[in-house]
Design a protein around this motif. Structure first.
Motif, PDB file in Angstrom:
ATOM      1  N   ILE A   1       0.806  -1.218   0.000  1.00  0.00           N
ATOM      2  CA  ILE A   1       0.000   0.000   0.000  1.00  0.00           C
ATOM      3  C   ILE A   1       0.845   1.278   0.000  1.00  0.00           C
ATOM      4  N   LYS A   2       2.033   1.246   0.566  1.00  0.00           N
ATOM      5  CA  LYS A   2       2.837   2.470   0.590  1.00  0.00           C
ATOM      6  C   LYS A   2       3.272   2.890  -0.813  1.00  0.00           C
ATOM      7  N   ASN A   3       3.192   1.955  -1.788  1.00  0.00           N
ATOM      8  CA  ASN A   3       3.606   2.248  -3.160  1.00  0.00           C
ATOM      9  C   ASN A   3       2.475   2.801  -4.024  1.00  0.00           C
ATOM     10  N   SER A   4       1.279   3.009  -3.445  1.00  0.00           N
ATOM     11  CA  SER A   4       0.110   3.348  -4.261  1.00  0.00           C
ATOM     12  C   SER A   4      -0.641   4.597  -3.804  1.00  0.00           C
ATOM     13  N   PRO A   5       0.040   5.634  -3.319  1.00  0.00           N
ATOM     14  CA  PRO A   5      -0.701   6.841  -2.951  1.00  0.00           C
ATOM     15  C   PRO A   5      -1.171   7.585  -4.192  1.00  0.00           C
ATOM     16  N   PRO A   6      -2.164   8.462  -4.076  1.00  0.00           N
ATOM     17  CA  PRO A   6      -3.040   8.717  -2.931  1.00  0.00           C
ATOM     18  C   PRO A   6      -4.121   7.657  -2.827  1.00  0.00           C
ATOM     19  N   TYR A   7      -4.921   7.728  -1.743  1.00  0.00           N
ATOM     20  CA  TYR A   7      -5.791   6.615  -1.376  1.00  0.00           C
ATOM     21  C   TYR A   7      -7.279   6.943  -1.495  1.00  0.00           C
ATOM     22  N   MET A   8      -8.095   5.922  -1.329  1.00  0.00           N
ATOM     23  CA  MET A   8      -9.524   5.882  -1.651  1.00  0.00           C
ATOM     24  C   MET A   8      -9.677   5.831  -3.171  1.00  0.00           C
ATOM     25  N   HIS A   9     -10.860   5.502  -3.627  1.00  0.00           N
ATOM     26  CA  HIS A   9     -11.096   5.314  -5.060  1.00  0.00           C
ATOM     27  C   HIS A   9     -10.886   6.590  -5.852  1.00  0.00           C
TER      28      HIS A   9
ATOM     29  N   LEU B   1      -7.369  10.993  -0.210  1.00  0.00           N
ATOM     30  CA  LEU B   1      -6.495  10.866   0.961  1.00  0.00           C
ATOM     31  C   LEU B   1      -5.058  10.770   0.481  1.00  0.00           C
ATOM     32  N   LEU B   2      -4.270  11.817   0.726  1.00  0.00           N
ATOM     33  CA  LEU B   2      -2.950  11.943   0.112  1.00  0.00           C
ATOM     34  C   LEU B   2      -1.901  11.054   0.760  1.00  0.00           C
ATOM     35  N   THR B   3      -2.051  10.752   2.035  1.00  0.00           N
ATOM     36  CA  THR B   3      -1.046   9.965   2.756  1.00  0.00           C
ATOM     37  C   THR B   3      -1.718   8.858   3.564  1.00  0.00           C
ATOM     38  N   LEU B   4      -0.908   7.929   4.053  1.00  0.00           N
ATOM     39  CA  LEU B   4      -1.442   6.910   4.951  1.00  0.00           C
ATOM     40  C   LEU B   4      -1.916   7.523   6.257  1.00  0.00           C
ATOM     41  N   ASP B   5      -1.281   8.605   6.692  1.00  0.00           N
ATOM     42  CA  ASP B   5      -1.726   9.295   7.902  1.00  0.00           C
ATOM     43  C   ASP B   5      -3.141   9.845   7.713  1.00  0.00           C
ATOM     44  N   ASP B   6      -3.395  10.429   6.529  1.00  0.00           N
ATOM     45  CA  ASP B   6      -4.743  10.901   6.221  1.00  0.00           C
ATOM     46  C   ASP B   6      -5.745   9.750   6.250  1.00  0.00           C
ATOM     47  N   THR B   7      -5.329   8.600   5.722  1.00  0.00           N
ATOM     48  CA  THR B   7      -6.218   7.449   5.635  1.00  0.00           C
ATOM     49  C   THR B   7      -6.594   6.941   7.020  1.00  0.00           C
TER      50      THR B   7
END
Length: 465
Positions: A420-428, A432-438
């Motif tokens: 997952i760290k290789n696939s930012p940003p997040y949600m469809h 969510l720009l970072t894992l912290d945001d997620t």
């Protein structure tokens, strides 16, 4: 008929009209037609001049939205990189409402947050950079490399990609094969294209997969990139390829709109997910629940490439794919795409205590415990292959923002968290720009009430997957 009876009929008709109007309003907005206009009477020169002139204002308006929602600064995490050298961005980038803290919000009910208009704007669905138009928009680094290798230009004259490069996946990304893990990154640090795929893969994969890869790298007409006067490329275009979005079988987070809703303002933004590990998935398309990778491959060419309108596809040059001799071969290669190595995980997808840090081990306990992440993201691949509705509309009132009717998300598939760290940003939609945001998003939406230290440890665990 008497005057009294006429008045009574008119009153009944008025009441019925009001009731119909209320029912219609309750249904939500409805477009004039499900179909796009096929016969364009405006010449291309006029379309080009008009939309090119509007582009600076379109860009300014959308970037103002992003800057209102996020801290877009470049702040990499110390010592944390993607597959090669690109740093992983750290920190919560979603901006809080004035005077609020994450802890205070977490202690409110969804109704309190909605009624006081306190749901962070960065948690709202993210509009397309030109939502009224939609369509494929590619990051500049991908455009430049495809133009260098193939002399094919994916630039749109009406809109620019919006999310800054430092929040996007490494480019070109590494490429792993399930049956040849001994080779590591088979892309050799290059972007795989129609120009170099044969020299890179001949002798490594069988003939069927080699042909499938060739098709995934072949440009076919697409809604914005084709030969017609209503294209969005300055010059007539050969089209786009599957791997223009899924660079090296991964993703560059190219964006477009989901094809399965009308009117335009009801369509949701989508950023391209990775194809790594599709062999373990049972649902495809973030919101469409296509059942096989073959269905997804065929549907993309027949519908999604043309914004879900098969009628306009006939004009722009749809290329029907044969299921046996083309689709199955494309799918077979996609199913060979592997997850990146995760040296701290054992064969069950859990941390090896001898390799993990104390923070990572604590984060794993939170993931499978208080955080309730494993309710959907089950080991070893961290997906349950189902669709879930987070009911985000509990937290905010419906609102039209930059062309998007913000009413919630509906059901979304559970994306695998491996790599997952290789696939930012997040949600469809990439909101969510970072894992912290997620972590902050799900802490609020799921009501798990994690402490600051628990959130930090959970992010540390997610980076090991």
């Amino acid at each position: 008929m008497t005057v009294a009876k006429i008045r009574k009929c008119l009153a009944g008709l008025a009441a019925a009209t009001i009731a119909f109007g209320f029912a219609y309003a309750q249904q939500g907005p409805r477009g004039k037609s499900s179909y796009m206009p096929v016969d364009i009477t405006e010449p291309f020169s006029a379309i080009f001049a008009r939309l090119s002139a509007q582009k600076p204002e379109v860009t300014r308006e959308h970037m103002a939205l992003l800057n209102e929602r996020y801290d877009l600064s470049d702040r990499p995490a110390a010592g944390v990189t993607m597959d090669r050298t690109r740093p992983v961005q750290e920190g919560v980038r979603v901006k809080l409402p004035a005077g609020q803290t994450w802890e205070a919000l977490a202690n409110m009910s969804p109704e309190q947050i909605r009624d006081r208009n306190l749901f962070p704007k960065g948690f709202y669905p993210l509009p397309h950079p030109k939502h009224q138009e939609g369509g494929f928009v590619f990051p500049r680094f991908l455009i430049d490399e495809i133009k260098r290798q193939e002399a094919r230009d994916l630039t749109r004259f009406d809109v620019e990609y919006d999310i800054p490069d430092h929040f996007l996946p490494e480019f070109p990304p590494a490429m792993y094969l399930n049956q040849r893990t001994d080779l590591g990154d088979v892309s050799q640090g290059k972007l795989v294209t129609i120009n170099n795929y044969y020299e890179l893969f001949n002798g490594i994969i069988p003939p069927k997969q080699l042909e499938g890869l060739r098709l995934l790298l072949t440009a076919f007409p697409q809604q914005q990139f084709n030969l017609t006067e209503d294209r969005r490329s300055e010059l007539p275009s050969r089209g786009a390829t599957c791997f223009d979005c899924h660079s090296n079988g991964h993703t560059n987070k190219a964006t477009h709109l989901a094809p399965d809703a009308r009117p335009q303002e009801s369509r949701h933004r989508i950023v391209t997910p990775t194809l790594r590990g599709v062999q373990i998935q049972r649902l495809f398309g973030s919101q469409r629940a296509l059942k096989t990778i073959e269905d997804f491959t065929q549907f993309e060419q027949a519908g999604a490439y043309f914004d879900g309108d098969h009628v306009i596809a006939a004009k722009k040059g749809m290329n029907p794919l044969d299921r046996l001799t083309q689709v199955d071969l494309m799918a077979e290669f996609q199913e060979e795409l592997g997850f990146p190595p995760a040296p701290k995980l054992d064969v069950f997808g859990r941390l090896d205590p001898s390799k993990a840090t104390p923070a990572e081990l604590r984060g794993q306990e939170i993931f499978f415990g208080k955080g309730r992440c494993d309710a959907c993201h089950t080991a070893p691949y961290y997906t349950d292959n189902l669709m879930h509705d987070l009911k985000t509309e509990r937290f905010f009132k419906p609102e039209m923002i930059n062309g998007l009717n913000e009413v919630g998300d509906g059901a979304i598939k559970t994306f695998p968290l491996r790599g997952i760290k290789n696939s930012p940003p997040y949600m469809h939609d990439g909101r969510l720009l970072t894992l912290d945001d997620t972590v902050e998003f799900f802490n609020l939406v799921l009501g798990t009430k994690l402490t600051g230290e628990e959130k930090h440890d959970l992010v540390a665990f997610l980076r090991t997957l």
